[in-house]
Design an enzyme around this catalytic site. Structure first.
Site, mmCIF file in Angstrom:
data_model
loop_
_atom_site.group_PDB
_atom_site.id
_atom_site.type_symbol
_atom_site.label_atom_id
_atom_site.label_comp_id
_atom_site.label_asym_id
_atom_site.label_seq_id
_atom_site.Cartn_x
_atom_site.Cartn_y
_atom_site.Cartn_z
ATOM 1 N N CYS A 105 53.563 25.489 8.151
ATOM 2 C CA CYS A 105 53.456 23.403 7.942
ATOM 3 C C CYS A 105 53.553 23.757 6.143
ATOM 4 C CB CYS A 105 51.764 23.481 8.338
ATOM 5 S SG CYS A 105 51.587 23.856 9.760
ATOM 6 N N HIS A 123 45.656 20.903 9.527
ATOM 7 C CA HIS A 123 47.105 20.242 10.351
ATOM 8 C C HIS A 123 46.092 20.597 11.536
ATOM 9 C CE1 HIS A 123 49.615 19.777 12.779
ATOM 10 N NE2 HIS A 123 50.690 20.621 12.916
ATOM 11 N N HIS A 125 46.617 19.893 16.340
ATOM 12 C CA HIS A 125 46.678 19.869 17.186
ATOM 13 C C HIS A 125 46.476 19.427 18.282
ATOM 14 C CE1 HIS A 125 50.583 22.707 16.918
ATOM 15 N NE2 HIS A 125 50.329 21.946 15.803
ATOM 16 N N GLU A 148 32.920 1.898 13.540
ATOM 17 C CA GLU A 148 32.377 1.792 12.657
ATOM 18 C C GLU A 148 32.452 2.959 11.620
ATOM 19 O OE1 GLU A 148 29.122 2.417 10.417
ATOM 20 O OE2 GLU A 148 29.398 0.819 12.060
ATOM 21 N N HIS A 198 53.018 15.808 18.736
ATOM 22 C CA HIS A 198 52.822 17.117 17.911
ATOM 23 C C HIS A 198 50.903 17.188 18.150
ATOM 24 C CE1 HIS A 198 54.366 19.760 14.510
ATOM 25 N NE2 HIS A 198 53.257 20.341 15.155
ATOM 26 N N ASP A 274 44.206 -0.299 46.780
ATOM 27 C CA ASP A 274 43.157 -0.167 46.798
ATOM 28 C C ASP A 274 42.233 -0.772 47.954
ATOM 29 O OD1 ASP A 274 39.750 0.296 45.378
ATOM 30 O OD2 ASP A 274 40.803 -1.724 45.217
ATOM 31 N N GLU A 276 38.460 -1.836 48.100
ATOM 32 C CA GLU A 276 37.060 -3.043 47.754
ATOM 33 C C GLU A 276 38.297 -4.380 47.144
ATOM 34 O OE1 GLU A 276 33.448 -1.731 45.826
ATOM 35 O OE2 GLU A 276 34.553 0.510 46.429
ATOM 36 N N SER A 409 41.208 4.754 46.432
ATOM 37 C CA SER A 409 39.358 4.503 47.276
ATOM 38 C C SER A 409 39.205 5.608 45.681
ATOM 39 C CB SER A 409 38.666 3.899 48.230
ATOM 40 O OG SER A 409 37.745 3.353 48.370
ATOM 41 N N SER A 410 38.012 5.273 45.611
ATOM 42 C CA SER A 410 37.061 5.920 44.929
ATOM 43 C C SER A 410 35.739 6.445 46.521
ATOM 44 C CB SER A 410 35.254 4.986 43.906
ATOM 45 O OG SER A 410 34.930 4.099 44.206
#
Length: 510
Positions: A105, A123, A125, A148, A198, A274, A276, A409-410
């Site tokens: 770099c 730098h 990653h 914020e 990157h 799904d 529900e 489904s959950s």
């Protein structure tokens, strides 16, 4: 002109230089747990602060390349003149360490020093800085406003629009130098440059400024990724629903619809549904299944406490509750060890399960136990699986056409099989090819749908049609490349205006 005193052995061994070398090592150890400098990636450079030396002439300390960043020592650093000439090179270390090499770099760091009068450059990653450049592969900028943490970026306030330029990656970091310099010149207010797929380069007047801003950038990138998964626009002041690019052209259904829905001509061979609000009324889950599990959890635990399956359920819940207690989750109470007595263990589990159900938590430990409780209910004929009246005919039709239909489904896979195996229309599982639950991932995360695509073995994610009633799930599935329809059923939550998806009120429309 360079000050010759700065290259003397006495100055190179002086406290300011040694402190700068120690600082780089300390920062790398600090950033390693964050994932910014893992796998020998990432790099840090700082100027040697000395009030008696003009900033442009101050010495530069850079971390080496290809080393374990969290294990670096001050003597591992490169020390350079203000114009980038190496003055101190670290001594070689014995095998298996590689020969010393200054960070790749370096040329980019020097651009930040010369073009922005920086005092330090980081730098990273970090995963966030990589993924945020991939959400829109054609974007040349990252933008965000009304958050914020933007206030932590030099020259920005809460109401300002943060813009970070994005440049394309190259096989070697040194080849990024020209585009990096062009971005710095084109964006005079920027204190960072993103490199697609990157990472990020962040600079500041001092190491404290660079560190603070790097932390804020990573926070904002993580927020943008999460908002993207939730279908929320992070680039606008009101943070409304995300405007989906490449909106689908909609063709009015024949016969006329009073709900502004559209018929779908789908050539997809894979359909993922799904439950529900899509195949089954939400009220069946909230008003029948959840209360049944809540009301019968104690009875189930008492009657099956010594079974291997129940012991596995308890251990899975124990791990979850320990984490909940650490995180201060409301309603979580510690589950005592098994040798403290069966009744105390059951009492604690019941308390936790009731709190989890009340909060509608989508966690594997709860869903697994619920599935086992519901199994007993179906076996005793206390429960009967409910599906919309158009579902059985559609499943039969798709099956005859050679389409492969799956459920995502959950609820646990067992709970899913129980619903479709015990309906008033009979056992519908013969029309289904498989079941996915949250063990593949959260339904609002893109990676979950990519995992499903991998499991189905498709050549292209667009071969899969996903039908759901949840907008955020639709956004995640589309981002993964799926074709998506949103199901409009009685009792479903309202959709954002201009959501950009096709909708259906019945499977007959598919």
């Amino acid at each position: 002109m360079a000050n010759p005193i700065l290259s003397t052995p006495a100055y190179l061994s002086s406290p300011p230089v040694q402190e700068a070398c120690s600082l780089v090592a300390d920062l790398c150890r600090l950033f390693y747990p964050q994932g910014w400098v893992t796998g020998t990636g990432g790099s840090i450079t700082v100027k040697v602060h000395d009030d008696s030396v003009p900033k442009s002439q101050q010495l530069i300390v850079m971390s080496p390349s290809g080393v374990q960043k969290e294990r670096m020592e001050p003597q591992d650093m490169y020390v350079m003149s203000g114009d980038g000439n190496i003055l101190i090179e670290p001594s070689p270390k014995p095998y298996p360490h590689k020969a010393p090499k200054c960070t790749d770099c370096g040329p980019l760091f020097m651009k930040a020093y010369t073009m922005r009068d920086a005092g330090a450059v980081i730098h990273s990653h970090g995963m966030e800085s990589c993924i945020v450049t991939m959400m829109n592969p054609s974007a040349k900028e990252f933008k965000m406003t009304h958050m914020e943490m933007i206030k932590g970026i030099k020259g920005h306030g809460y109401h300002d629009e943060l813009i970070v330029p994005i440049i394309e990656n190259q096989p070697q970091e040194s080849k990024l130098t020209d585009s990096f310099a062009e971005a710095i010149e084109a964006y005079p207010k920027a204190t960072a440059v993103l490199v697609r797929n990157h990472g990020i380069f962040v600079w500041g007047d001092t190491w404290i400024s660079a560190k603070t801003q790097a932390e804020c950038y990573h926070y904002l990138f993580d927020a943008a990724i999460r908002l993207y998964q939730l279908g929320i626009d992070w680039t606008t002041p009101d943070h409304g629903p995300l405007s989906i690019p490449r909106a689908i052209q909609q063709t009015p259904a024949t016969g006329g619809s009073q709900h502004d829905n559209y018929a779908v001509e789908s050539s997809r061979k894979f359909i993922v549904l799904d439950i529900e609000g899509t195949t089954t009324p939400i009220s069946f889950v909230t008003d029948v299944l959840f209360p049944y599990a809540r009301d019968n959890v104690r009875k189930h635990l008492i009657s099956t406490f010594d079974n291997k399956e129940t012991k596995e359920d308890i251990e899975l819940l124990r791990v979850q509750v320990e984490e909940d207690c650490k995180n201060g989750v409301a309603g979580a109470v510690p589950i005592p060890p098994e040798n403290s007595g069966r009744d105390s263990v059951i009492d604690a589990i019941v308390t936790n399960v009731e709190a989890m159900i009340k909060a509608d938590r989508k966690i594997t430990s709860l869903k697994q136990l619920q599935g086992h409780i519901w199994r007993t209910g179906y076996e005793c004929k206390d429960l009967l699986g409910i599906v919309f009246e158009d579902v059985p005919g559609a499943l039969k039709k798709w099956h005859s056409e050679g389409k492969k239909v799956y459920i995502y489904s959950s609820g646990s896979r067992e709970a899913q099989r129980l619903i479709f195996g015990n309906t008033s229309y009979g056992d519908l599982r013969g029309y289904l090819c498989g079941f996915f639950d949250t063990t593949v991932g959260n339904k609002k995360e893109i990676r979950s749908y990519l995992e499903i695509a991998q499991s189905l073995g498709v050549d292209n994610e667009s071969e899969i049609l996903f039908v759901t009633d949840v907008y955020q799930e639709a956004v995640a599935a589309r981002a993964a490349g799926f074709e998506v329809l949103i199901s409009i059923r009685p009792g479903n939550a309202p959709l954002p205006s201009n959501h950009g998806f096709k909708t259906i009120t019945s499977f007959v429309e598919i």
